[in-house]
Write an enzyme that holds these catalytic residues in place. Structure first.
Site, PDB file in Angstrom:
ATOM      1  N   TYR A 150       0.812  -1.222   0.000  1.00  0.00           N
ATOM      2  CA  TYR A 150       0.000   0.000   0.000  1.00  0.00           C
ATOM      3  C   TYR A 150       0.844   1.270   0.000  1.00  0.00           C
ATOM      4  CZ  TYR A 150      -4.482  -2.302   0.891  1.00  0.00           C
ATOM      5  OH  TYR A 150      -5.626  -3.046   0.790  1.00  0.00           O
ATOM      6  N   LYS A 217       2.882 -13.531   6.528  1.00  0.00           N
ATOM      7  CA  LYS A 217       3.051 -14.603   5.524  1.00  0.00           C
ATOM      8  C   LYS A 217       4.550 -14.842   5.320  1.00  0.00           C
ATOM      9  CE  LYS A 217       0.770 -16.573   2.829  1.00  0.00           C
ATOM     10  NZ  LYS A 217       0.357 -18.001   2.867  1.00  0.00           N
ATOM     11  N   ASP A 270      -3.090 -16.909   6.390  1.00  0.00           N
ATOM     12  CA  ASP A 270      -4.226 -17.704   5.896  1.00  0.00           C
ATOM     13  C   ASP A 270      -4.794 -18.572   7.014  1.00  0.00           C
ATOM     14  OD1 ASP A 270      -1.668 -18.664   5.560  1.00  0.00           O
ATOM     15  OD2 ASP A 270      -2.148 -20.019   3.930  1.00  0.00           O
ATOM     16  N   ASP A 294      -5.644  -5.082   6.374  1.00  0.00           N
ATOM     17  CA  ASP A 294      -6.843  -4.486   5.782  1.00  0.00           C
ATOM     18  C   ASP A 294      -7.919  -5.559   5.594  1.00  0.00           C
ATOM     19  OD1 ASP A 294      -8.524  -2.696   4.566  1.00  0.00           O
ATOM     20  OD2 ASP A 294      -7.411  -2.572   2.689  1.00  0.00           O
TER      21      ASP A 294
END
Ligand code: NAP
Length: 403
Positions: A150, A217, A270, A294
């Site tokens: 972002y 991640k 995840d 987000d």
């Protein structure tokens, strides 16, 4: 005459009894939700402090409507007001999709270096939810607000800049990317991570919460998301070693957490999306990089009934902007229909940030009472049996009655 919030030498804000707080009502439904919310905030402060405290609201302009009227998205005067008064409240601002338009939300975050997007997520009993046990959700997300994909460093396919980056990637890695490839860069730094994790752990200490989970991640993106995990653990050990313990260390103690210690955990993103649905009671404060934070924020908000009731804040060192988390819902503009809950709960967060916990509690109590009485706006009424649907402003009045 009202007073100005100032910052002490130790970085803490000094809140007077009569602070001036800038408010950006915003675009679309923003003015409607502000009109419904202001009387609630004023009533909560009056009731909590019997007239010894009062907010002087200072309306300031920003956003698309402002741009249409003045040619500026964030006029200088608005910037100066936030700079001077430090704590502000805002409604939603529209971000038309198209070239050349900078998101005002992103701009404000960057200008005031509001590096933590803080979203507490818990259920107001009675609010319809898609899950069986929404009351099991009681989490606070600290999402990094300035870095990651972002950060806005990207180049369109076919541009000379993209071609240069493609050539550099070939030189550095030997990997061939086609000329039709758009490129985005994912910066995640030690400084950006540590200041976010520091704020998250301090929040857990201040609110006596049991754990902080670093969500990442890092299994795939070793240096960016993996760095977030590593620097997060470092921050906990180096700066909060006396009050934190890792999950691994707890395992060595037979699973018993020593009294007063906050457990630092980490989870792959995840898997964490499953955990918030299947084992929400095991999580409290989450610290996350920008993009996945987000997604997680909206997914968690959905579990407790959606964005209409989700508060948010963007906080940096010495500056904070509290905001409704939903958008401008343009089709409802000026219909006095939309749910003001998100702005109201964001205002309650603002009160807490100012140390005005009694006023924050009254706002929440009023909302809980109105919802329990099933006097609610259309979005909740359409999912509740026997509810009385009321307008946005009438919901505000019902909340005042239930304080
Ligand atoms: P949106 O404005 O959040 O609205 C989408 C739908 O969500 C609405 O039609 C409504 O659903 C429901 N909703 C949103 N707020 C609600 C509330 N307070 N009470 C009840 N229901 C509510 O999303 P969008 O249409 O994608 O975005 C519109 C504009 O807002 C865009 O320009 C976007 O960039 C901007 N935006 C701004 C912010 C911000 O300023 N922080 C955040 C997100 C989006 P129903 O139709 O089912 O009633």
């Amino acid at each position: 005459m009202a007073s100005t919030i100032t910052m002490a030498e130790n970085g803490k804000l000094i809140i007077p009894d009569d602070p001036i707080i800038p408010i950006i009502p915003g675009d679309g439904v923003g003015p409607d939700i502000w009109k419904a919310s202001q009387p609630v905030f004023d009533a909560a402060v009056a009731k909590a402090y019997g007239g010894t405290k009062k907010i002087e609201w200072l309306p300031i302009d920003a956003g698309e409507t402002c741009w249409k009227n003045t040619g500026e998205f964030v006029p200088e005067a608005s910037m100066e007001a936030i700079t001077k008064y430090r704590v502000a409240l805002k409604g939603p601002l529209s971000t038309p999709v198209g070239k050349g338009f900078r998101s005002v939300n992103v701009l404000l975050r960057r200008l005031f270096d509001l590096y933590a997007c803080i979203r507490p997520v818990s259920h107001v009993p009675g609010v319809p939810s898609p899950v069986k046990d929404p009351d099991a959700v009681n989490m606070v997300i600290f999402r990094e607000n300035t870095e990651d994909l972002y950060a806005g460093i990207e180049w369109d396919a076919g541009t000379p800049e993209a071609a240069k980056v493609i050539a550099l990637i070939k030189e550095l890695t030997g990997r061939e990317l086609g000329p039709d490839t758009s490129i985005g860069i994912k910066p995640i730094s030690e400084k950006g991570t540590k200041r976010l994790v520091r704020m998250a752990i301090q929040y857990a200490i201040d609110h006596k919460l049991p754990s902080v989970t670093l969500v990442h991640k890092g299994n795939i993106m070793k240096f960016t998301e993996g760095g977030f995990r590593r620097w997060g653990y470092e921050c906990a050990a180096e700066e909060f070693g006396d009050v934190t313990i890792t999950e691994e260390e707890v395992g060595k103690l037979g699973g018993k957490v020593p009294d007063g210690k906050i457990v630092i955990k980490d989870r792959i993103t995840d898997s964490m999306f499953q955990q918030i649905l299947l084992r929400p009671r095991e999580y409290s404060v989450l610290a996350m990089p920008n993009l996945n934070g987000d997604y997680m924020s909206d997914a968690l908000a959905a579990q407790v009934g959606g964005l209409g009731m989700a508060p948010g804040s963007n906080v940096g060192d010495g500056y904070a902007i509290f905001e409704a988390t939903h958008g401008t819902a343009p089709k409802y503009t000026n219909l006095d229909k939309i749910n003001p809950g998100s702005l109201l709960l964001s205002g309650a967060l603002m009160f807490e940030y100012m140390g005005w916990n009694e006023a924050a509690n009254l706002v929440r109590k009023g909302i809980a009472g109105a919802v329990a009485a099933k006097t609610v706006t259309y979005d909740l009424a359409r999912q509740m049996d026997g509810a009385t649907e009321v307008a946005c402003s009438a919901f505000g009045r019902a909340i005042c009655e239930h304080m």
